[in-house]
Motif scaffolding. Structure first.
Motif, PDB file in Angstrom:
ATOM      1  N   ASN A   1      -5.778   4.280  -0.127  1.00 23.03           N
ATOM      2  CA  ASN A   1      -4.890   5.360   0.294  1.00 23.03           C
ATOM      3  C   ASN A   1      -5.596   6.701   0.313  1.00 23.03           C
ATOM      4  OD1 ASN A   1      -2.682   3.694   0.681  1.00 23.03           O
ATOM      5  ND2 ASN A   1      -1.860   4.037  -1.364  1.00 23.03           N
ATOM      6  N   VAL A   2      -6.307   7.016  -0.753  1.00 23.25           N
ATOM      7  CA  VAL A   2      -6.939   8.331  -0.837  1.00 23.25           C
ATOM      8  C   VAL A   2      -8.068   8.480   0.185  1.00 23.25           C
ATOM      9  CG1 VAL A   2      -8.671   7.911  -2.638  1.00 23.25           C
ATOM     10  CG2 VAL A   2      -7.553  10.127  -2.515  1.00 23.25           C
TER      11      VAL A   2
ATOM     12  N   VAL B   1       2.399   1.691  -3.489  1.00 26.17           N
ATOM     13  CA  VAL B   1       1.389   2.225  -4.409  1.00 26.17           C
ATOM     14  C   VAL B   1       1.260   3.725  -4.210  1.00 26.17           C
ATOM     15  CG1 VAL B   1      -1.099   2.268  -4.896  1.00 26.17           C
ATOM     16  CG2 VAL B   1       0.104   0.080  -4.704  1.00 26.17           C
ATOM     17  N   SER B   2       1.236   4.157  -2.969  1.00 23.12           N
ATOM     18  CA  SER B   2       1.123   5.588  -2.664  1.00 23.12           C
ATOM     19  C   SER B   2       2.284   6.375  -3.260  1.00 23.12           C
ATOM     20  CB  SER B   2       1.068   5.796  -1.152  1.00 23.12           C
ATOM     21  OG  SER B   2       0.955   7.161  -0.845  1.00 23.12           O
TER      22      SER B   2
ATOM     23  N   GLN C   1       0.829  -1.200   0.000  1.00 25.16           N
ATOM     24  CA  GLN C   1       0.000   0.000   0.000  1.00 25.16           C
ATOM     25  C   GLN C   1       0.867   1.255   0.000  1.00 25.16           C
ATOM     26  OE1 GLN C   1      -3.337  -0.391   2.619  1.00 25.16           O
ATOM     27  NE2 GLN C   1      -4.088   1.666   2.177  1.00 25.16           N
TER      28      GLN C   1
ATOM     29  N   ILE D   1      -8.963   7.627  -9.805  1.00 28.74           N
ATOM     30  CA  ILE D   1      -8.734   6.322  -9.180  1.00 28.74           C
ATOM     31  C   ILE D   1      -9.934   5.398  -9.373  1.00 28.74           C
ATOM     32  CG2 ILE D   1      -8.390   5.125  -6.979  1.00 28.74           C
ATOM     33  CD1 ILE D   1      -6.690   7.600  -6.143  1.00 28.74           C
TER      34      ILE D   1
ATOM     35  N   LEU E   1       1.983   6.334  -7.389  1.00 29.95           N
ATOM     36  CA  LEU E   1       0.876   7.006  -8.068  1.00 29.95           C
ATOM     37  C   LEU E   1       1.190   8.485  -8.234  1.00 29.95           C
ATOM     38  CD1 LEU E   1      -1.918   6.236  -9.173  1.00 29.95           C
ATOM     39  CD2 LEU E   1      -2.870   7.108  -7.052  1.00 29.95           C
TER      40      LEU E   1
ATOM     41  N   SER F   1      -4.762   2.160  -4.182  1.00 32.58           N
ATOM     42  CA  SER F   1      -4.809   3.614  -4.376  1.00 32.58           C
ATOM     43  C   SER F   1      -6.080   4.190  -3.788  1.00 32.58           C
ATOM     44  CB  SER F   1      -4.758   3.968  -5.865  1.00 32.58           C
ATOM     45  OG  SER F   1      -3.553   3.567  -6.440  1.00 32.58           O
TER      46      SER F   1
ATOM     47  N   HIS G   1      -2.578   9.963 -11.445  1.00 35.01           N
ATOM     48  CA  HIS G   1      -3.987   9.723 -11.155  1.00 35.01           C
ATOM     49  C   HIS G   1      -4.254   9.787  -9.650  1.00 35.01           C
ATOM     50  CE1 HIS G   1      -4.471   8.573 -15.324  1.00 35.01           C
ATOM     51  NE2 HIS G   1      -3.466   7.730 -15.180  1.00 35.01           N
ATOM     52  N   LYS G   2      -4.050  10.932  -9.045  1.00 33.03           N
ATOM     53  CA  LYS G   2      -4.264  11.055  -7.602  1.00 33.03           C
ATOM     54  C   LYS G   2      -5.690  11.465  -7.248  1.00 33.03           C
ATOM     55  CE  LYS G   2      -0.138  11.224  -5.220  1.00 33.03           C
ATOM     56  NZ  LYS G   2       0.238  11.379  -3.896  1.00 33.03           N
TER      57      LYS G   2
ATOM     58  N   PHE H   1      -3.503  -2.651  -7.570  1.00 29.93           N
ATOM     59  CA  PHE H   1      -2.834  -1.353  -7.483  1.00 29.93           C
ATOM     60  C   PHE H   1      -3.868  -0.240  -7.293  1.00 29.93           C
ATOM     61  CE2 PHE H   1      -1.344   2.582  -9.339  1.00 29.93           C
ATOM     62  CZ  PHE H   1      -0.060   2.718  -8.825  1.00 29.93           C
ATOM     63  N   TYR H   2      -4.904  -0.237  -8.129  1.00 25.80           N
ATOM     64  CA  TYR H   2      -5.916   0.822  -8.022  1.00 25.80           C
ATOM     65  C   TYR H   2      -6.799   0.651  -6.803  1.00 25.80           C
ATOM     66  CZ  TYR H   2      -4.225   2.650 -12.360  1.00 25.80           C
ATOM     67  OH  TYR H   2      -3.407   3.202 -13.308  1.00 25.80           O
TER      68      TYR H   2
END
Length: 132
Positions: free
Chosen positions: A106-107, A13-14, A10, A26, A17, A103, A20-21, A99-100
């Motif tokens: 994370n967001v 990935v952060s 994780q 995402i 990226l 992401s 595409h934040k 991965f996404y």
């Protein structure tokens, strides 16, 4: 130890990226990656032919002794095995999807490993009765 792998993934990935934040980027990339998985499975059947998808209505009898009996009655509709090439393509597409997904976690400040553990606990608690 496994939580370290998830957390490391994780975090990687952060850090990876860049373009595409945005949450909108995402979620649309996550949806696109799911579509690519579906397409790869379809191509395994239609282009390669290593698997066959034989779809028909599920045959569930009106009476059965236990819910455990249903596992042997419900079909996957899948025949055959993925060839090495199709397996590689699907693993790549599923990796992109992960991965996404990471992401998105994370967001939204969610921990993928914690989510996995909660779902694992629900599955173990409810077992076959979760009816997923």
């Amino acid at each position: 130890m496994k939580d370290v792998i998830f957390d490391d993934f994780q975090n990687s990935v952060s850090e990876s990226l860049l373009r595409h934040k945005s949450i909108l980027d995402i979620i649309t990339k996550l949806q696109e990656s799911q579509s690519r998985i579906n397409r790869a499975i379809a191509k395994s059947a239609t282009n390669c032919g290593c698997i066959k998808i034989n779809v028909e209505k599920q045959k569930v009898p009106n009476s059965y002794e236990s819910i455990s009996d249903l596992q042997s009655l419900i079909e996957t509709h899948l025949k055959g095995n993925l060839c090495d090439n199709c397996r590689d393509v699907l693993e790549k597409e599923i990796g992109n999807n992960l991965f996404y997904l990471a992401s998105l976690c994370n967001v939204l400040d969610l921990n993928l490993y914690d989510i996995l553990l909660k779902e694992y606990d629900r599955i173990n608690t409810l077992g076959k009765y979760s009816l997923k």
